[in-house]
Design a protein around this motif. Structure first.
Motif, PDB file in Angstrom:
ATOM      1  N   UNK A 245      -6.563  -0.022  -8.791  1.00  0.00           N
ATOM      2  CA  UNK A 245      -6.376  -0.302  -7.369  1.00  0.00           C
ATOM      3  C   UNK A 245      -5.757   0.897  -6.647  1.00  0.00           C
ATOM      4  N   UNK A 246      -5.061   1.764  -7.373  1.00  0.00           N
ATOM      5  CA  UNK A 246      -4.476   2.957  -6.761  1.00  0.00           C
ATOM      6  C   UNK A 246      -5.537   3.954  -6.287  1.00  0.00           C
ATOM      7  N   UNK A 247      -6.780   3.770  -6.733  1.00  0.00           N
ATOM      8  CA  UNK A 247      -7.839   4.737  -6.436  1.00  0.00           C
ATOM      9  C   UNK A 247      -8.869   4.200  -5.440  1.00  0.00           C
ATOM     10  N   UNK A 248      -8.518   3.144  -4.718  1.00  0.00           N
ATOM     11  CA  UNK A 248      -9.366   2.717  -3.599  1.00  0.00           C
ATOM     12  C   UNK A 248      -9.401   3.851  -2.577  1.00  0.00           C
ATOM     13  N   UNK A 249     -10.575   4.198  -2.133  1.00  0.00           N
ATOM     14  CA  UNK A 249     -10.719   5.307  -1.185  1.00  0.00           C
ATOM     15  C   UNK A 249     -10.323   4.848   0.215  1.00  0.00           C
ATOM     16  N   UNK A 250      -9.434   5.604   0.855  1.00  0.00           N
ATOM     17  CA  UNK A 250      -8.890   5.247   2.174  1.00  0.00           C
ATOM     18  C   UNK A 250      -8.312   3.836   2.123  1.00  0.00           C
ATOM     19  N   UNK A 251      -7.394   3.655   1.200  1.00  0.00           N
ATOM     20  CA  UNK A 251      -6.795   2.344   0.950  1.00  0.00           C
ATOM     21  C   UNK A 251      -6.161   1.744   2.198  1.00  0.00           C
TER      22      UNK A 251
END
Length: 298
Positions: A245-251
């Motif tokens: 979840x830390x690597x969602x793009x433009x979180x």
């Protein structure tokens, strides 16, 4: 209008995008124009450094310093409004590819992951890591070893109707490498700076770009600076979820309740179908050693 394919969508644009894949289909999913952007009634406002965002359920406006403002609506429209006549096209395009397209995907209920990818045995292996972890350098090294590059920076995760499998879709056919990575790989092409004044360069692979979607089979997460030697761990369950979840793009665009549910459902489904591995490496790490560690997992 120029016609392109990118992020799994057919795009009609009033400006040229050498980064995107040319397309000839008469169909259009997204239009990009330069115009005055409308005012919106924002229900959410926030800033991340130089970028200020205004959002409601169907619209997004963000302003990048004194360069340009961008309007994104209904998952189908992007309007660019330059704030200065001196804004270079490369700057304008970069924030379409980085921010506006993430807004399009958010409005379409699709999840972009900040992850590179390679295709092997009919499935997709994603490689992700925070800046400096070695993602792009490792991807370029895999290409030199004969692996087929799928995407460099963003993979769109999509669940198709009547299909429980989460599939990955490429963003666009360009690797982005820092000067140090080019030197390590002994690559000489510096003809396309990603941004003026930055030692980061685009390497195109239009001829080998694959617009098909593939089931995600493995996820390899890279982490730098926490250990004295390379370590590898297989992740499952909540631990895998917490890392991915830390690597969602433009979180920042995915914090509303509906999109948080999308993130939870999509990443949970990916974890059920794909192996997840975490590779920790020291800050000063031999790129070949890291490449060998990643290759052993493929």
């Amino acid at each position: 209008m120029h016609k392109y394919w990118g992020f799994g969508l057919l795009i009609s644009s009033g400006i040229e995008f050498p980064e995107l894949m040319p397309a000839s289909s008469p169909h259009t999913d997204v239009t990009i124009t330069i115009d005055v952007i409308p005012q919106i009634h924002a229900t959410t406002t926030f800033s991340t450094g130089r970028i200020t965002y205004y959002m409601n359920d169907r619209e997004l406006v963000f302003t990048v310093g004194d360069i340009a403002s961008y309007y994104v609506a209904d998952g189908t429209r992007i309007i660019i409004s330059p704030l200065t006549t001196e804004a270079e096209d490369r700057f304008l395009r970069m924030f379409v590819l980085a921010g506006a397209m993430a807004g399009i995907l958010q409005q379409r209920k699709q999840l972009p992951l900040h992850a590179a990818g390679i295709v092997s045995a009919g499935g997709l292996t994603l490689i992700s890591g925070h800046s400096g972890a070695g993602k792009s350098t490792t991807l370029a090294g895999l290409q030199e070893r004969g692996y087929r590059i799928f995407t460099d920076d963003v993979t769109v995760l999509r669940q198709l109707p009547d299909d429980d499998c989460v599939r990955g879709i490429a963003s666009y056919p360009m690797l982005k490498l820092w000067e140090q990575s080019l030197q390590t790989l002994q690559w000489n092409d510096r003809s396309f700076p990603v941004m003026p004044g930055m030692e980061k360069y685009g390497i195109f692979f239009h001829q080998h770009f694959d617009t098909q979607h593939y089931p995600v089979k493995k996820i390899i997460l890279l982490s730098a600076g926490e250990v004295s030697e390379i370590q590898q761990e297989k992740l499952t369950g909540s631990k895998a979820f917490t890392h991915i979840v830390q690597h969602i793009y433009k979180e920042v665009l995915f914090r509303q309740p509906a999109t948080r549910a999308l993130c939870f459902d999509t990443i949970s489904a990916v974890i059920r179908q794909a192996e997840t591995h975490l590779i920790r490496r020291p800050a000063d790490c031999d790129p070949a050693h890291l490449l060998n560690t990643v290759t052993a997992l493929l």
